[in-house]
Motif scaffolding. Structure first.
Motif, PDB file in Angstrom:
ATOM      1  N   HIS A 171      18.311 139.338  84.268  1.00 31.39           N
ATOM      2  CA  HIS A 171      18.072 140.868  84.394  1.00 31.39           C
ATOM      3  C   HIS A 171      17.179 141.076  82.764  1.00 31.39           C
ATOM      4  N   GLU A 172      15.945 141.523  82.768  1.00 32.12           N
ATOM      5  CA  GLU A 172      15.159 141.667  81.559  1.00 32.12           C
ATOM      6  C   GLU A 172      15.768 142.769  80.575  1.00 32.12           C
ATOM      7  N   PRO A 173      16.186 143.783  81.084  1.00 33.21           N
ATOM      8  CA  PRO A 173      16.473 145.029  80.194  1.00 33.21           C
ATOM      9  C   PRO A 173      17.887 144.432  79.158  1.00 33.21           C
ATOM     10  N   THR A 174      18.875 144.024  80.070  1.00 30.59           N
ATOM     11  CA  THR A 174      19.937 143.510  79.140  1.00 30.59           C
ATOM     12  C   THR A 174      19.829 142.140  78.949  1.00 30.59           C
ATOM     13  N   ALA A 175      19.069 141.395  79.037  1.00 28.77           N
ATOM     14  CA  ALA A 175      19.010 139.736  78.997  1.00 28.77           C
ATOM     15  C   ALA A 175      20.352 139.362  79.280  1.00 28.77           C
ATOM     16  N   SER A 176      20.779 139.670  80.242  1.00 30.45           N
ATOM     17  CA  SER A 176      21.903 139.142  81.283  1.00 30.45           C
ATOM     18  C   SER A 176      21.692 138.266  82.406  1.00 30.45           C
ATOM     19  N   ARG A 177      22.417 137.514  82.807  1.00 30.81           N
ATOM     20  CA  ARG A 177      22.418 136.482  83.999  1.00 30.81           C
ATOM     21  C   ARG A 177      23.230 136.975  85.041  1.00 30.81           C
ATOM     22  N   VAL A 178      23.111 136.547  86.185  1.00 32.18           N
ATOM     23  CA  VAL A 178      23.572 136.855  87.476  1.00 32.18           C
ATOM     24  C   VAL A 178      23.565 135.504  88.252  1.00 32.18           C
ATOM     25  N   THR A 179      24.795 134.880  88.782  1.00 29.12           N
ATOM     26  CA  THR A 179      24.696 134.131  89.495  1.00 29.12           C
ATOM     27  C   THR A 179      25.460 134.164  90.541  1.00 29.12           C
ATOM     28  N   ILE A 180      24.998 133.656  92.026  1.00 22.62           N
ATOM     29  CA  ILE A 180      25.428 133.965  93.214  1.00 22.62           C
ATOM     30  C   ILE A 180      25.604 132.486  93.884  1.00 22.62           C
ATOM     31  N   ASP A 181      27.044 132.199  94.058  1.00 18.00           N
ATOM     32  CA  ASP A 181      27.333 130.909  94.438  1.00 18.00           C
ATOM     33  C   ASP A 181      27.729 130.999  96.093  1.00 18.00           C
ATOM     34  N   THR A 182      27.213 130.096  96.885  1.00 14.78           N
ATOM     35  CA  THR A 182      27.573 129.848  98.320  1.00 14.78           C
ATOM     36  C   THR A 182      27.703 128.406  98.652  1.00 14.78           C
ATOM     37  N   GLY A 183      28.026 128.269  99.956  1.00  9.07           N
ATOM     38  CA  GLY A 183      28.190 126.988 100.397  1.00  9.07           C
ATOM     39  C   GLY A 183      29.446 126.205  99.632  1.00  9.07           C
ATOM     40  N   LEU A 184      30.514 126.964  99.587  1.00  2.00           N
ATOM     41  CA  LEU A 184      31.475 126.425  98.623  1.00  2.00           C
ATOM     42  C   LEU A 184      32.488 125.629  99.119  1.00  2.00           C
ATOM     43  N   THR A 185      32.504 124.275  98.798  1.00  3.10           N
ATOM     44  CA  THR A 185      33.473 123.389  99.308  1.00  3.10           C
ATOM     45  C   THR A 185      34.421 122.775  98.187  1.00  3.10           C
ATOM     46  N   TRP A 186      35.438 122.596  98.423  1.00  2.98           N
ATOM     47  CA  TRP A 186      36.380 122.091  96.981  1.00  2.98           C
ATOM     48  C   TRP A 186      37.221 120.963  97.595  1.00  2.98           C
ATOM     49  N   TRP A 187      37.308 119.814  96.772  1.00  4.57           N
ATOM     50  CA  TRP A 187      38.167 118.500  97.055  1.00  4.57           C
ATOM     51  C   TRP A 187      39.151 118.527  96.040  1.00  4.57           C
ATOM     52  N   ASP A 188      40.334 118.269  96.390  1.00  2.98           N
ATOM     53  CA  ASP A 188      41.423 117.997  95.360  1.00  2.98           C
ATOM     54  C   ASP A 188      41.573 116.473  95.094  1.00  2.98           C
ATOM     55  N   VAL A 189      41.170 115.931  93.936  1.00  8.10           N
ATOM     56  CA  VAL A 189      40.831 114.790  93.758  1.00  8.10           C
ATOM     57  C   VAL A 189      42.328 113.858  93.755  1.00  8.10           C
ATOM     58  N   ARG A 190      43.189 114.586  93.400  1.00  5.04           N
ATOM     59  CA  ARG A 190      44.432 113.853  93.193  1.00  5.04           C
ATOM     60  C   ARG A 190      45.206 113.636  94.936  1.00  5.04           C
ATOM     61  N   THR A 191      45.264 114.781  95.583  1.00  2.00           N
ATOM     62  CA  THR A 191      45.779 114.718  96.877  1.00  2.00           C
ATOM     63  C   THR A 191      44.625 114.396  98.020  1.00  2.00           C
ATOM     64  N   GLY A 192      43.456 114.693  97.940  1.00  2.00           N
ATOM     65  CA  GLY A 192      42.660 114.455  99.032  1.00  2.00           C
ATOM     66  C   GLY A 192      42.682 115.757  99.986  1.00  2.00           C
ATOM     67  N   ALA A 193      43.176 116.878  99.644  1.00  5.81           N
ATOM     68  CA  ALA A 193      43.027 117.967 100.293  1.00  5.81           C
ATOM     69  C   ALA A 193      41.606 118.483 100.115  1.00  5.81           C
ATOM     70  N   TRP A 194      41.235 119.415 101.075  1.00  6.57           N
ATOM     71  CA  TRP A 194      39.937 120.116 100.897  1.00  6.57           C
ATOM     72  C   TRP A 194      39.941 121.382 101.560  1.00  6.57           C
ATOM     73  N   LEU A 195      38.775 121.934 101.181  1.00  7.69           N
ATOM     74  CA  LEU A 195      38.860 123.369 101.353  1.00  7.69           C
ATOM     75  C   LEU A 195      37.376 124.249 101.345  1.00  7.69           C
ATOM     76  N   SER A 196      36.898 124.552 102.517  1.00  9.61           N
ATOM     77  CA  SER A 196      35.448 124.913 102.671  1.00  9.61           C
ATOM     78  C   SER A 196      35.432 126.706 102.985  1.00  9.61           C
ATOM     79  N   ARG A 197      34.602 127.395 102.313  1.00  8.73           N
ATOM     80  CA  ARG A 197      34.367 128.833 102.661  1.00  8.73           C
ATOM     81  C   ARG A 197      33.041 129.173 102.888  1.00  8.73           C
TER      82      ARG A 197
END
Length: 255
Positions: A171-197
């Motif tokens: 955003h030019e006027p405020t020199a700020s950034r915006v991020t939009i994250d999608t396709g989110l998938t998580w893996w618990d490295v310790r247990t092997g559990a996973w989650l997708s949204r």
């Protein structure tokens, strides 16, 4: 508009390259505001962004870029618990890899009151035996500098991995950034559990303090900042015995 993680779209905005974005909007010390939205609502907001004030990051012709982050924590989940219990001084340590160019960083994020400060060390600094000597020194010095007593550097091991795609706006006027994250998938490295949204979008504004243009746009559409963390909220969603009151509303609506 954003569709899916495997079918990224092109946003009809002027573009900005990575070097210029880093030079003008790195914002390593900043105020973050986060919003958890359905992907359809995020797409609607993107369609209303003002093209005269906002540019989109583009690397090699791609705007919806792939990221992988691996969060590190102690066996007792000290980093998670500091956030869940809303301690004034808290931290996250993670590695991040960028699909677009293969670049990797070791990152330490510290938070005091409302300000988030991010420190980055380029390169691969995590081995099977722990941090490299340079990485361990970087994490230790950063945490001590942020007022974290007795940083648990030797006890930090991979805890949670998250893969996602990200669109970044400047955003030019405020020199700020915006991020939009999608396709989110998580893996618990310790247990092997996973989650997708696949239907969740996380929008985050990063500014020096005052609201960014995206904040005002989202407010006009009836959205207010949410309590959400790609690390803490997801870990709480996967393990219901963990404290989660901080993220209760977000968990109920999106997880």
């Amino acid at each position: 508009m954003i569709t899916t993680a495997t079918s990224p779209s092109v946003i009809d905005l002027p573009t900005i390259d990575l070097d210029e974005l880093i030079g003008r909007g790195s914002l390593l010390a900043r105020v973050d505001r986060k919003y958890a939205l359905a992907t359809a609502d995020a797409a609607m907001a993107l369609e209303l962004v003002d093209p005269t004030t906002t540019r989109v990051l583009q690397i090699d012709g791609v705007q919806n870029l792939g990221y992988t982050s691996v969060y590190l924590d102690t066996a007792g989940l000290e980093s998670f618990l500091l956030a869940a219990r809303e301690r004034r001084r808290r931290f996250k340590v993670r590695t991040r890899r960028y699909e677009s160019n293969g670049a990797s960083f070791l990152e330490v994020k510290t938070r005091f009151r409302e300000q988030t400060i991010k420190h980055r060390l380029p390169g691969e600094h995590l081995t099977r035996g722990g941090f490299s000597e340079t990485g361990a020194r970087f994490v230790d010095e950063t945490l001590r500098g942020a007022g974290i007593r007795n940083p648990p550097v030797a006890g930090l091991v991979p805890s949670l991995r998250v893969d996602y795609r990200r669109v970044t706006l400047f955003h030019e006027p405020t020199a700020s950034r915006v991020t939009i994250d999608t396709g989110l998938t998580w893996w618990d490295v310790r247990t092997g559990a996973w989650l997708s949204r696949p239907d969740l979008a996380i929008i985050e504004t990063k500014s020096a303090g005052r609201p960014a243009g995206m904040d005002r746009l989202l407010w006009s559409l009836g959205h207010r900042p949410d309590r959400i963390s790609k690390y803490g909220t997801a870990l709480a969603a996967m393990h219901q015995h963990l404290p989660s009151n901080k993220w209760r509303r977000t968990l109920k609506e999106h997880f």
